[in-house]
Scaffold this motif. Structure first.
Motif, PDB file in Angstrom:
ATOM      1  N   MET A  47       0.884  -0.915  -0.111  1.00 55.86           N
ATOM      2  CA  MET A  47       0.075   0.093   0.065  1.00 55.86           C
ATOM      3  C   MET A  47       1.045   1.225   0.106  1.00 55.86           C
ATOM      4  N   MET A  48       2.124   1.147   0.384  1.00 54.20           N
ATOM      5  CA  MET A  48       2.817   2.265   0.349  1.00 54.20           C
ATOM      6  C   MET A  48       3.346   3.118  -0.763  1.00 54.20           C
ATOM      7  N   GLY A  49       3.659   2.135  -1.854  1.00 57.05           N
ATOM      8  CA  GLY A  49       4.193   2.857  -3.193  1.00 57.05           C
ATOM      9  C   GLY A  49       3.382   3.812  -3.724  1.00 57.05           C
ATOM     10  N   TYR A  50       1.882   3.862  -3.820  1.00 57.08           N
ATOM     11  CA  TYR A  50       1.229   4.876  -4.510  1.00 57.08           C
ATOM     12  C   TYR A  50       0.510   5.479  -3.473  1.00 57.08           C
ATOM     13  N   THR A  51      -0.122   5.153  -2.551  1.00 50.05           N
ATOM     14  CA  THR A  51      -0.972   5.621  -1.653  1.00 50.05           C
ATOM     15  C   THR A  51      -0.247   6.425  -0.886  1.00 50.05           C
ATOM     16  N   LEU A  52       0.802   6.205  -0.126  1.00 54.98           N
ATOM     17  CA  LEU A  52       1.438   7.064   0.850  1.00 54.98           C
ATOM     18  C   LEU A  52       1.985   8.179   0.263  1.00 54.98           C
ATOM     19  N   PRO A  53       2.561   8.481  -1.044  1.00 51.70           N
ATOM     20  CA  PRO A  53       2.792   9.745  -1.621  1.00 51.70           C
ATOM     21  C   PRO A  53       1.478  10.411  -2.002  1.00 51.70           C
ATOM     22  N   ALA A  54       0.543   9.924  -2.267  1.00 45.62           N
ATOM     23  CA  ALA A  54      -0.499  10.650  -2.813  1.00 45.62           C
ATOM     24  C   ALA A  54      -1.416  11.092  -1.364  1.00 45.62           C
ATOM     25  N   VAL A  55      -1.329  10.376  -0.306  1.00 50.73           N
ATOM     26  CA  VAL A  55      -1.926  10.908   0.923  1.00 50.73           C
ATOM     27  C   VAL A  55      -1.102  11.992   1.537  1.00 50.73           C
ATOM     28  N   PRO A 109     -12.738  -4.898 -15.835  1.00 50.48           N
ATOM     29  CA  PRO A 109     -11.658  -5.632 -15.547  1.00 50.48           C
ATOM     30  C   PRO A 109     -10.632  -5.574 -16.717  1.00 50.48           C
ATOM     31  N   ASP A 110     -10.731  -4.559 -17.561  1.00 47.78           N
ATOM     32  CA  ASP A 110      -9.932  -4.436 -18.749  1.00 47.78           C
ATOM     33  C   ASP A 110      -9.436  -2.986 -18.917  1.00 47.78           C
ATOM     34  N   PRO A 111      -8.718  -2.390 -17.768  1.00 49.72           N
ATOM     35  CA  PRO A 111      -8.027  -1.166 -17.845  1.00 49.72           C
ATOM     36  C   PRO A 111      -6.869  -0.925 -18.831  1.00 49.72           C
ATOM     37  N   ILE A 112      -7.009   0.349 -19.385  1.00 51.83           N
ATOM     38  CA  ILE A 112      -6.034   0.887 -20.242  1.00 51.83           C
ATOM     39  C   ILE A 112      -4.635   1.015 -19.375  1.00 51.83           C
ATOM     40  N   VAL A 113      -4.710   1.516 -18.225  1.00 47.25           N
ATOM     41  CA  VAL A 113      -3.872   1.972 -17.324  1.00 47.25           C
ATOM     42  C   VAL A 113      -3.811   0.939 -16.116  1.00 47.25           C
ATOM     43  N   GLY A 114      -2.901   0.440 -15.906  1.00 47.30           N
ATOM     44  CA  GLY A 114      -2.750  -0.728 -14.767  1.00 47.30           C
ATOM     45  C   GLY A 114      -2.064  -0.103 -13.545  1.00 47.30           C
ATOM     46  N   TYR A 115      -2.548  -0.766 -12.443  1.00 47.90           N
ATOM     47  CA  TYR A 115      -1.789  -0.322 -11.108  1.00 47.90           C
ATOM     48  C   TYR A 115      -1.395  -1.718 -10.443  1.00 47.90           C
ATOM     49  N   ASN A 116      -0.474  -1.598  -9.594  1.00 48.29           N
ATOM     50  CA  ASN A 116      -0.071  -2.942  -8.925  1.00 48.29           C
ATOM     51  C   ASN A 116      -0.971  -2.684  -7.557  1.00 48.29           C
ATOM     52  N   PRO A 117      -1.754  -3.644  -7.678  1.00 47.00           N
ATOM     53  CA  PRO A 117      -2.798  -3.850  -6.424  1.00 47.00           C
ATOM     54  C   PRO A 117      -2.040  -3.694  -5.078  1.00 47.00           C
ATOM     55  N   ASP A 118      -0.904  -4.195  -4.941  1.00 45.20           N
ATOM     56  CA  ASP A 118      -0.150  -4.258  -3.460  1.00 45.20           C
ATOM     57  C   ASP A 118       0.093  -2.814  -3.089  1.00 45.20           C
ATOM     58  N   GLU A 119       0.248  -1.870  -4.228  1.00 43.03           N
ATOM     59  CA  GLU A 119       0.851  -0.534  -3.800  1.00 43.03           C
ATOM     60  C   GLU A 119      -0.381   0.351  -3.609  1.00 43.03           C
ATOM     61  N   THR A 156      -4.581   1.328  -1.861  1.00 45.08           N
ATOM     62  CA  THR A 156      -5.716   0.828  -1.110  1.00 45.08           C
ATOM     63  C   THR A 156      -6.669  -0.120  -1.542  1.00 45.08           C
ATOM     64  N   GLY A 157      -6.839  -0.139  -2.806  1.00 44.15           N
ATOM     65  CA  GLY A 157      -7.987  -0.836  -3.621  1.00 44.15           C
ATOM     66  C   GLY A 157      -9.163  -0.065  -3.744  1.00 44.15           C
ATOM     67  N   PHE A 203     -16.749   4.499 -11.050  1.00 46.41           N
ATOM     68  CA  PHE A 203     -16.076   3.801 -12.330  1.00 46.41           C
ATOM     69  C   PHE A 203     -14.735   3.103 -12.128  1.00 46.41           C
ATOM     70  N   ASP A 204     -14.384   2.632 -11.194  1.00 52.85           N
ATOM     71  CA  ASP A 204     -13.312   1.877 -10.726  1.00 52.85           C
ATOM     72  C   ASP A 204     -12.053   2.941 -10.846  1.00 52.85           C
ATOM     73  N   ILE A 205     -12.227   4.261 -10.517  1.00 56.97           N
ATOM     74  CA  ILE A 205     -11.020   5.225 -10.458  1.00 56.97           C
ATOM     75  C   ILE A 205     -10.432   4.854  -8.913  1.00 56.97           C
ATOM     76  N   PRO A 206      -9.250   4.770  -9.021  1.00 56.43           N
ATOM     77  CA  PRO A 206      -8.548   4.711  -7.612  1.00 56.43           C
ATOM     78  C   PRO A 206      -8.701   5.978  -6.819  1.00 56.43           C
ATOM     79  N   VAL A 207      -8.994   6.020  -5.541  1.00 54.52           N
ATOM     80  CA  VAL A 207      -9.159   7.165  -4.803  1.00 54.52           C
ATOM     81  C   VAL A 207      -7.573   8.021  -4.878  1.00 54.52           C
ATOM     82  N   GLU A 208      -6.541   7.286  -4.933  1.00 50.75           N
ATOM     83  CA  GLU A 208      -5.410   7.915  -4.897  1.00 50.75           C
ATOM     84  C   GLU A 208      -5.141   8.895  -6.084  1.00 50.75           C
TER      85      GLU A 208
END
Length: 104
Positions: free
Chosen positions: A1-9, A55-65, A67-68, A73-78
Motif C-alpha cells: 500500500m505504500m508505493g502509491y497511496t502514501l505519496p498520494a496521501v 476488468p480491462d484497464p488501459i492503465v494498470g496499477y499494482n494492487p499491492d501498492e 488501498t484498492g 467507475f473503478d477510479i483509484p481514490v489515490e
C-alpha cells in the motif's frame, strides 16, 4: 500500500501547507479556484474512469501498492489526491511567478 497511496496521501497536506505557510497566494479563498477544481473533477471522472475501468484497464496499477478503494467507475481514490495536488501546485506556482513578475 505504500508505493502509491502514501505519496498520494502526503501530497495533499504538503501542497496545502506550502500555500498556507510559505506561498500565501490566497488561492483557497478564490471562488475561481474551486470552480476550476470542480471542472477538473468533472473531466477526471469520465477520462480516468475510462482509463482505469475494470476488468480491462488501459492503465494498470499494482494492487499491492494501493488501498484498492475505487470510486466511481473503478477510479483509484489515490488519483483524486494526486489530481488535487498537481492542479493546485501548478496554480500556486503560476500565482507565485506572477507575483514575482509584478514585483520586478
Amino acid at each position: 500500500m505504500m508505493g502509491y497511496t502514501l505519496p498520494a496521501v502526503l501530497s495533499v497536506p504538503a501542497v496545502v501547507a506550502a500555500e498556507l505557510l510559505w506561498l500565501r497566494t490566497g488561492l483557497f479563498r478564490r471562488p475561481g479556484y474551486w470552480i476550476s477544481m470542480a471542472i477538473v473533477v468533472a473531466f477526471q471522472v469520465p477520462v480516468d474512469g475510462w482509463l482505469t475501468r475494470l476488468p480491462d484497464p488501459i492503465v494498470g496499477y499494482n494492487p499491492d501498492e494501493m488501498t484498492g478503494l475505487r470510486f466511481p467507475f473503478d477510479i483509484p481514490v489515490e488519483d483524486y489526491l494526486f489530481g488535487f495536488s498537481l492542479v493546485t501546485l501548478t496554480l500556486l506556482c503560476w500565482l507565485r511567478a506572477k507575483k514575482k513578475e509584478e514585483a520586478a
